[in-house]
Design a protein around this motif. Structure first.
Motif, PDB file in Angstrom:
ATOM      1  N   LYS A 205      -2.852  21.512   7.663  1.00  0.00           N
ATOM      2  CA  LYS A 205      -3.297  22.420   6.597  1.00  0.00           C
ATOM      3  C   LYS A 205      -4.675  22.013   6.095  1.00  0.00           C
ATOM      4  CE  LYS A 205       0.569  24.831   6.169  1.00  0.00           C
ATOM      5  NZ  LYS A 205       0.782  25.014   7.617  1.00  0.00           N
ATOM      6  N   ARG A 206      -5.012  20.750   6.325  1.00  0.00           N
ATOM      7  CA  ARG A 206      -6.324  20.258   5.867  1.00  0.00           C
ATOM      8  C   ARG A 206      -6.975  19.431   6.990  1.00  0.00           C
ATOM      9  NH1 ARG A 206      -2.752  19.233   2.122  1.00  0.00           N
ATOM     10  NH2 ARG A 206      -2.839  16.974   2.457  1.00  0.00           N
ATOM     11  N   PRO A 207      -7.302  20.104   8.111  1.00  0.00           N
ATOM     12  CA  PRO A 207      -7.891  19.367   9.231  1.00  0.00           C
ATOM     13  C   PRO A 207      -9.395  19.136   9.044  1.00  0.00           C
ATOM     14  CG  PRO A 207      -7.632  21.673   9.814  1.00  0.00           C
ATOM     15  CD  PRO A 207      -7.110  21.529   8.396  1.00  0.00           C
ATOM     16  N   LEU A 208      -9.874  18.084   9.675  1.00  0.00           N
ATOM     17  CA  LEU A 208     -11.291  17.718   9.546  1.00  0.00           C
ATOM     18  C   LEU A 208     -11.772  17.172  10.884  1.00  0.00           C
ATOM     19  CD1 LEU A 208     -13.406  17.470   7.252  1.00  0.00           C
ATOM     20  CD2 LEU A 208     -12.579  15.151   6.860  1.00  0.00           C
ATOM     21  N   LEU A 209     -12.966  17.583  11.269  1.00  0.00           N
ATOM     22  CA  LEU A 209     -13.555  17.067  12.513  1.00  0.00           C
ATOM     23  C   LEU A 209     -14.683  16.095  12.168  1.00  0.00           C
ATOM     24  CD1 LEU A 209     -14.054  20.200  14.806  1.00  0.00           C
ATOM     25  CD2 LEU A 209     -13.335  17.976  15.672  1.00  0.00           C
ATOM     26  N   ILE A 210     -14.740  15.007  12.914  1.00  0.00           N
ATOM     27  CA  ILE A 210     -15.878  14.090  12.769  1.00  0.00           C
ATOM     28  C   ILE A 210     -16.470  13.878  14.170  1.00  0.00           C
ATOM     29  CG2 ILE A 210     -16.676  11.832  11.982  1.00  0.00           C
ATOM     30  CD1 ILE A 210     -14.193  11.673  10.177  1.00  0.00           C
ATOM     31  N   ALA A 211     -17.739  14.252  14.334  1.00  0.00           N
ATOM     32  CA  ALA A 211     -18.350  14.169  15.667  1.00  0.00           C
ATOM     33  C   ALA A 211     -19.455  13.124  15.691  1.00  0.00           C
ATOM     34  CB  ALA A 211     -18.911  15.531  16.069  1.00  0.00           C
ATOM     35  N   GLY A 212     -19.615  12.503  16.850  1.00  0.00           N
ATOM     36  CA  GLY A 212     -20.632  11.453  16.989  1.00  0.00           C
ATOM     37  C   GLY A 212     -21.410  11.559  18.285  1.00  0.00           C
ATOM     38  N   VAL A 213     -22.105  10.498  18.579  1.00  0.00           N
ATOM     39  CA  VAL A 213     -23.124  10.484  19.637  1.00  0.00           C
ATOM     40  C   VAL A 213     -22.589  10.863  21.027  1.00  0.00           C
ATOM     41  CG1 VAL A 213     -22.850   7.980  20.046  1.00  0.00           C
ATOM     42  CG2 VAL A 213     -24.998   9.099  20.643  1.00  0.00           C
ATOM     43  N   ASP A 214     -21.328  10.551  21.306  1.00  0.00           N
ATOM     44  CA  ASP A 214     -20.851  10.837  22.661  1.00  0.00           C
ATOM     45  C   ASP A 214     -20.649  12.318  22.939  1.00  0.00           C
ATOM     46  OD1 ASP A 214     -21.048   8.326  23.798  1.00  0.00           O
ATOM     47  OD2 ASP A 214     -19.230   7.657  22.785  1.00  0.00           O
ATOM     48  N   VAL A 215     -20.639  13.123  21.894  1.00  0.00           N
ATOM     49  CA  VAL A 215     -20.652  14.580  22.105  1.00  0.00           C
ATOM     50  C   VAL A 215     -21.975  14.964  22.787  1.00  0.00           C
ATOM     51  CG1 VAL A 215     -20.743  16.809  20.908  1.00  0.00           C
ATOM     52  CG2 VAL A 215     -19.112  15.062  20.175  1.00  0.00           C
ATOM     53  N   ASP A 230     -13.338  28.276  15.880  1.00  0.00           N
ATOM     54  CA  ASP A 230     -12.093  28.997  16.164  1.00  0.00           C
ATOM     55  C   ASP A 230     -10.961  28.561  15.242  1.00  0.00           C
ATOM     56  OD1 ASP A 230     -13.477  30.301  18.050  1.00  0.00           O
ATOM     57  OD2 ASP A 230     -12.519  29.367  19.791  1.00  0.00           O
ATOM     58  N   PHE A 231     -10.937  27.275  14.893  1.00  0.00           N
ATOM     59  CA  PHE A 231      -9.845  26.782  14.044  1.00  0.00           C
ATOM     60  C   PHE A 231     -10.273  26.622  12.581  1.00  0.00           C
ATOM     61  CE2 PHE A 231      -8.184  26.061  18.192  1.00  0.00           C
ATOM     62  CZ  PHE A 231      -6.806  26.134  18.059  1.00  0.00           C
ATOM     63  N   ARG A 232     -11.514  27.041  12.280  1.00  0.00           N
ATOM     64  CA  ARG A 232     -12.056  26.962  10.907  1.00  0.00           C
ATOM     65  C   ARG A 232     -11.974  25.537  10.358  1.00  0.00           C
ATOM     66  NH1 ARG A 232     -15.233  30.256  10.647  1.00  0.00           N
ATOM     67  NH2 ARG A 232     -15.356  30.056   8.395  1.00  0.00           N
ATOM     68  N   ILE A 233     -12.293  24.573  11.217  1.00  0.00           N
ATOM     69  CA  ILE A 233     -12.212  23.169  10.793  1.00  0.00           C
ATOM     70  C   ILE A 233     -13.602  22.670  10.388  1.00  0.00           C
ATOM     71  CG2 ILE A 233     -11.533  20.822  11.455  1.00  0.00           C
ATOM     72  CD1 ILE A 233      -9.597  21.970  13.426  1.00  0.00           C
ATOM     73  N   PRO A 234     -13.752  22.189   9.157  1.00  0.00           N
ATOM     74  CA  PRO A 234     -15.058  21.675   8.747  1.00  0.00           C
ATOM     75  C   PRO A 234     -15.458  20.447   9.569  1.00  0.00           C
ATOM     76  CG  PRO A 234     -13.425  21.409   6.989  1.00  0.00           C
ATOM     77  CD  PRO A 234     -12.746  22.136   8.096  1.00  0.00           C
ATOM     78  N   LEU A 235     -16.762  20.305   9.752  1.00  0.00           N
ATOM     79  CA  LEU A 235     -17.270  19.250  10.632  1.00  0.00           C
ATOM     80  C   LEU A 235     -18.232  18.322   9.886  1.00  0.00           C
ATOM     81  CD1 LEU A 235     -17.756  18.172  13.635  1.00  0.00           C
ATOM     82  CD2 LEU A 235     -19.723  19.697  13.654  1.00  0.00           C
ATOM     83  N   ILE A 236     -17.896  17.035   9.930  1.00  0.00           N
ATOM     84  CA  ILE A 236     -18.830  15.993   9.481  1.00  0.00           C
ATOM     85  C   ILE A 236     -19.426  15.399  10.753  1.00  0.00           C
ATOM     86  CG2 ILE A 236     -19.030  13.728   8.368  1.00  0.00           C
ATOM     87  CD1 ILE A 236     -16.549  14.411   6.709  1.00  0.00           C
ATOM     88  N   THR A 237     -20.709  15.104  10.754  1.00  0.00           N
ATOM     89  CA  THR A 237     -21.283  14.428  11.920  1.00  0.00           C
ATOM     90  C   THR A 237     -21.918  13.113  11.497  1.00  0.00           C
ATOM     91  OG1 THR A 237     -23.508  15.349  11.699  1.00  0.00           O
ATOM     92  CG2 THR A 237     -21.910  16.654  12.961  1.00  0.00           C
ATOM     93  N   THR A 238     -22.125  12.256  12.476  1.00  0.00           N
ATOM     94  CA  THR A 238     -23.002  11.107  12.254  1.00  0.00           C
ATOM     95  C   THR A 238     -24.430  11.652  12.250  1.00  0.00           C
ATOM     96  OG1 THR A 238     -23.346  10.698  14.593  1.00  0.00           O
ATOM     97  CG2 THR A 238     -21.426   9.637  13.579  1.00  0.00           C
TER      98      THR A 238
END
Ligand SMILES: Cc1ncc(C[n+]2csc(CCOP(=O)(O)OP(=O)(O)O)c2C)c(N)n1
Ligand SMILES: [Mg+2]
Length: 547
Positions: A205-215, A230-238
């Protein structure tokens, strides 16, 4: 028959490399000639450290490994910092150096030191080329540099071997093929773990994405952005992964890394999340607040390029392989939920915008100062423009305030966090990307560290724009010193006439002390036949409480 140097050049050319950066010594002249004959241009710099960053800038532009060339002894020792940077910041860098022949080492000491031993802790490998296996040595260096998480590989070429004929190695003619000795895209295997992960995604219900350098390293930016949307998940990045989702997308929460004020907001969201999905996230860029930032019982899915042996955090389930394929496999049979019903991520996003005004289309209320500088340049630079930034107080503010619209839109040293990277990164990037405007942001101390490369810019006739934050201080360190109650020592310094230096070295230099002057200075600067340096007088002690 080709000699060893030519074989090395041909294999590097086949891997997509078109330029090598460095400073020669007698011991690498044959090597340089071999590179030239193979179609690789040599770019002379003023310092090996900067040469390495130019090579990295080129890599961010075309994806081919960077090449740094240094002579034995002092050439190699001057390169230590940038090699360490490539190691920590995950940059595929082929570091070519000359060395004395084995027979010599027993009886000759002048400038001779053990390169491999020196570089051991900051390279993925150090390979000494041996007679009869030159092609293997260079191909292996490329494979290791690009494998898993990219990094630097050192190749030592004995002087007399460089010019020695070798059986002609078979090099296919096609130009741009990058040698990748990577396993084919691996997806999470069917089984209980995958089922658990899918169930967690269903229940989140409260998903969160965190993306980093290997993307970025795996070139799966689109897959991550698509998954988030598509999943309306907020994204934090490095900081490295800024722009994986264009930062004007409402789901983009910006970069995290060095700002305690931003961390306060973002880590709160991390703690509130009931499913954290890590995508190619390498915490080497992060400060201590990101050590085990979630509760013991939190559901954490990790999709990573290499096994998590850093132990900076633990995940519930780790899937090692292709991050994009991992996310695609995860979502199979799962439909999007309605998530974050109380709108917490939107609140964090607007809170961040009010802490760092001048983000995106919002205006800073600052009439003049570092935030105003960043604001004016961001709004002047076209969307496809690329910025680089050095280490210091200016960088922390900029990394939060600067909106990135694509991956690699903001280049910096985020793991080693070294000064002296922004100007050479900009040079290397602009050399390859002739259509894209490039701006380098640098503190006054960082600029003084690399002044010599303005002469390189002059010779290359590149319209790189350099923005210098002039505060006659190591502002970040001065701030820490003052906050620690320590007396002022070794952090302030005298005034440099930066525009005069720029003009003396063949560029255009201007003092800037308000928004209009900055806009005027930028006008036409990206189309010139030379570089422009805009020295922005921002005053002293201006960063208190800003990040
Ligand atoms: C090579 C190197 N030496 C020292 C440091 C430590 N350091 C980090 S920021 C900084 C101050 C940089 O001053 P300046 O370039 O003027 O930027 P400002 O902080 O003033 O914005 C220093 C010395 C570093 N990161 N890298
Ligand atoms: Mg400064």
């Amino acid at each position: 028959m080709a000699n060893s140097a030519e074989i090395i050049g041909k294999r590097l050319y086949r891997a997509g490399c078109r330029r090598a950066f460095g400073i020669p010594g007698g011991e690498v002249l044959v090597l340089m000639d071999g590179l030239r004959k193979s179609g690789i241009e040599f770019v002379l710099t003023k310092h090996e450290n900067c040469a390495g960053f130019m090579a990295e800038g080129g890599f961010h532009s075309d994806g081919a490994p960077g090449i740094l060339v240094a002579t034995l002894g002092p050439g190699v020792t001057n390169a230590v910092n940038v090699v360490a940077n490539a190691f920590q910041d995950r940059v595929p860098l082929i570091f070519l150096s000359g060395c004395v022949d084995d027979l010599e080492t027993l009886t000759y000491t002048h400038q001779v030191l053990d390169h491999s031993e020196l570089l051991k802790s900051i390279t993925k490998a150090s390979i000494k080329v041996v007679d009869g296996a030159v092609d293997i040595a260079i191909d292996k260096a490329l494979a290791i540099a690009l494998d898993g998480q990219p990094g630097p590989v050192h190749v030592d070429l004995p002087i007399s071997l460089a010019g020695k004929s070798q059986p002609t190695a078979d090099v296919p003619a096609e130009g741009n093929m990058i040698v990748r000795n990577m396993p084919s895209q691996s997806t999470p295997a069917d089984g209980a773990d995958l089922e658990t992960a899918r169930n967690w995604l269903r229940e989140a219900k409260r998903p969160l994405l965190i993306a980093g350098v290997d993307v970025l390293n795996q070139h799966v930016e689109n897959a991550v952005a698509e998954f988030a949307r598509d999943f309306r998940i907020p994204l934090i990045t490095t900081y490295k992964a800024k722009g994986v989702l264009p930062e004007d997308d409402p789901l983009a929460l910006g970069g995290a890394g060095l700002s305690p004020l931003a961390d306060e907001q973002l880590l709160q969201l991390v703690r509130e999340s009931n499913l954290i999905i890590l995508a190619g996230y390498d915490p080497i860029e992060m400060r201590v607040g990101w050590r085990n930032p979630w509760d013991e019982g939190a559901r954490v899915l990790e999709f990573c390029a290499v096994p998590n042996t850093h132990y900076m955090h633990r995940a519930s389930l780790s899937f090692i392989g292709d991050v994009g394929e991992g996310l695609k496999t995860l979502r199979k049979g799962v439909s999007a939920n309605s998530v974050w019903k109380n709108g917490e991520p939107e609140k964090v996003r607007s809170e961040l915008k009010s802490i760092f005004p001048g983000t995106g289309t919002s205006d800073t209320n600052e009439v003049w100062g570092p935030a105003a500088v960043i604001d004016v340049v961001r709004k002047t630079l076209p969307r496809n423009g690329v910025a680089t930034v050095d280490s210091g107080a200016h960088r922390i503010l900029l990394s939060q305030q600067w909106e990135c619209y694509e991956a690699r839109g903001l280049l910096q040293s985020t793991a080693l966090c070294t000064m002296g990277c922004a100007v050479p990164l900009a040079i290397g990037f602009r050399l390859n990307s002739t259509e894209r405007p490039v701006v380098a942001f640098v503190g006054d101390a960082g600029m003084e560290m690399v002044l010599g490369e303005l002469a390189t810019l002059r010779d290359l006739k590149l319209p790189v724009v350099i923005i210098v934050f002039v505060d006659e201080s190591l502002a970040l360190i001065e701030l820490k010193q003052r906050n620690s109650g320590l007396p002022n020592l070794g952090v302030d310094f005298g005034a440099t006439d930066f525009p005069a230096v720029a003009e003396a070295l063949g560029g255009i230099g201007r003092w800037v002390s308000n928004r209009d002057e900055l806009r005027e200075g930028l006008d036409g600067a990206f189309e010139r036949e030379t570089f422009s340096l805009l020295a922005c007088k921002i005053g002293e002690r201006v960063y208190d409480g800003r990040f």
